[in-house]
Design an enzyme around this catalytic site. Structure first.
Site, mmCIF file in Angstrom:
data_model
loop_
_atom_site.group_PDB
_atom_site.id
_atom_site.type_symbol
_atom_site.label_atom_id
_atom_site.label_comp_id
_atom_site.label_asym_id
_atom_site.label_seq_id
_atom_site.Cartn_x
_atom_site.Cartn_y
_atom_site.Cartn_z
ATOM 1 N NE ARG A 8 27.339 70.536 17.880
ATOM 2 C CZ ARG A 8 27.225 71.548 18.880
ATOM 3 N NH1 ARG A 8 26.185 71.935 19.575
ATOM 4 N NH2 ARG A 8 28.460 72.344 19.050
ATOM 5 C CB ILE A 15 32.587 54.648 18.372
ATOM 6 C CG1 ILE A 15 33.594 54.175 19.299
ATOM 7 C CG2 ILE A 15 32.249 56.091 18.481
ATOM 8 C CD1 ILE A 15 34.684 53.117 18.568
ATOM 9 C CB ALA A 16 28.179 56.448 21.022
ATOM 10 C CG HIS A 63 38.095 64.090 20.078
ATOM 11 N ND1 HIS A 63 38.942 62.962 19.712
ATOM 12 C CD2 HIS A 63 36.914 63.526 19.528
ATOM 13 C CE1 HIS A 63 38.287 62.042 19.165
ATOM 14 N NE2 HIS A 63 36.985 62.231 18.900
ATOM 15 C CE LYS A 78 40.523 55.449 16.745
ATOM 16 N NZ LYS A 78 40.277 55.754 15.323
#
Lengths: 321, 321
Positions: free
Chosen positions: B38, B16-17, B80, B98
């Site tokens: 990370r 999604i990034a 999140h 979301k």
């Protein structure tokens, strides 16, 4: 009681009663001998219109008619229990319009009476005897779509609001759940059995009846059903059964579909299941055979099933405040 | 903070990034300046692949980067809350994937932080900014289908079972409701507002996450929503909004439909609502405009809305045992 030719009486003179006349006339071994109504003129008029030999001006009079072996109860829902019991106690067999009763308690009383009187009693869920439902049963039995995970079904339309119409009249047990919801509910029970959880919301209109409802059911193994019904909201009136290997769709109207669609890894198959003649006729041989065999219930639409379906509808209606 | 050209950082390097990189590149006034992970190697690799100037080997390092104005949080759901709060407290604005949080309590903490820090925070429900949802808003505002009585929506597919995949991992807040159910749930909230009753059933699989759920919601005035989601059951992924005068259908996939169909007394109308470019881009101007205007939330996807949606999902998940 001789069952070589079973003699039928019809209790009530509404539109479903008229359709059932055709159903009987299209069934071998079924003889329509009488009709009754609370209003003698209506019984006489119905008998004349449909060429029925005998008519009775009360339900009790037909109960006393020794020429009647089996009665089709087509009165408003609110009268099913007392009318069915009247005929059972008079020694008649009974095919009772759906819903069998207005609640599970009534359904249980009717079943107990059938047992006590040793007479056949069946809820007229005609869907289960139609070609589409027979085919559905075959597909499920052969495991065509794998393990069933979800049943979705709805039945609803936007009827013109009329507080005096049966559908909107609480005194006649109107409302979406009992009148239309019984079809989605019976499908869920047929495919997934008795639910262990029933959760529902809905809306009661100005007359107090449930005008729309939506219910989710949890079944053993984690399968769920999603059922809806409405008398003032248009719905697709379809059903969809999803398994681990595919989906079976029942097109509108889901209670009497003319075909089924199966989607699985091999593609999409449309299976034709046409209804020939009056659809209500398909349930009549089930009744006649049960009586001929001395049984008091149908395996395909058993007393336990009818009582469980009534229990699910009770649970739905209790949650619609 | 200058918003003439807003400088974006992306937290996480998943698929999604990568899609969001395209969304930013297709948005005027958006400048992608940094990415973090990370794992320093992943950040570097993502930066190289996508031509991003700066990369950080920890979320904290990007929080300390003075060149970043706004962060797109695309970490697993379970992170999140802490990640969004990290960036808000560092003075960054946040667009958070979301579901905003794993529960309403977390969502409320995030919103409180945005308020305390006077920074913009929005849940990335990109659907609401797409042409189809803008058109839907217009149709509803003009009362095209009358009073809304029912919202039906589902989003589900049969993913291959993998206990280590995010979808099936409770530690990463997997499960159908949070990952996919958020789309049907937000649609119900958008059209009918916050429900006053939420009733649900579902099934938790061997890893403990909800593999399927079905929920019915009651809204003021007696309207109802019927919502479903699944990660191991195929669904239609459509939505249907029924009013007293007609129906609006959202075809698959209901969270990003390319057209709407309106059925009413005048017939059926198909309204084209094509998505041009990367669909995720439509929400970016909402974020940029909010920041430019010094606001801390979007009116179309407000804090109250996100918290209410999280509350509905909490209520659903509590009932799935």
């Amino acid at each position: 009681v001789t069952t070589a030719s079973l003699r039928w009486g019809i209790a009530a003179t509404g539109s479903i009663a008229a359709q059932f006349v055709d159903a009987l006339r299209q069934t071998e071994g079924a003889e329509l001998v009488a009709v009754c109504s609370r209003t003698p003129e209506r019984a006489e008029s119905f008998a004349r219109t449909h060429g029925i030999a005998r008519h009775h001006g009360s339900y009790e009079a037909m109960a006393a008619d020794p020429e009647v072996d089996v009665v089709y109860v087509a009165t408003p829902h609110s009268r099913h229990c007392e009318d069915a019991i009247l005929y059972l106690e008079a020694g008649k067999h009974v095919l009772c319009e759906k819903p069998l009763a207005t609640d599970q308690r009534e359904a249980a009383r009717m079943v107990a009476t059938a047992r006590a009187q040793d007479r056949f009693l069946m809820e007229a869920i005609w869907s289960r005897f139609l070609p589409a439902y027979r085919e559905l049963g075959r597909l499920l039995a052969e495991g065509r779509i794998g393990e069933i995970r979800m049943v979705e079904a709805d039945f609803g339309f936007a009827a013109p609001f009329d507080p005096h119409h049966r559908l909107f009249d609480p005194a006649q047990a109107g409302g979406a759940t009992l009148d239309l919801g019984v079809y989605p509910v019976q499908l869920a029970h047929l495919v997934l059995g008795v639910p262990d959880e029933v959760r529902a919301v809905g809306h009661r209109g100005s007359t107090g009846v449930d005008e729309q409802m939506a219910a989710v059911l949890h079944h053993a193994g984690g399968a769920v059903s999603v059922l809806k019904a409405a008398v003032r909201t248009s719905m697709t009136c379809t059903a969809r059964i999803t398994g681990t290997n595919g989906t079976i769709e029942l097109p509108a109207f889901m209670h009497c579909p003319g075909w089924l669609t199966v989607h699985d890894a091999s593609g999409t198959e449309r299976i034709e299941t046409p209804i020939e003649g009056q659809g209500l006729r398909y349930q009549v041989p089930e009744v006649q055979q049960g009586i001929a065999e001395g049984r008091i219930e149908s395996a395909a639409m058993s007393h336990a099933d009818s009582c469980a379906i009534a229990g699910t509808m009770d649970a739905i209606l209790e949650q619609i405040t």
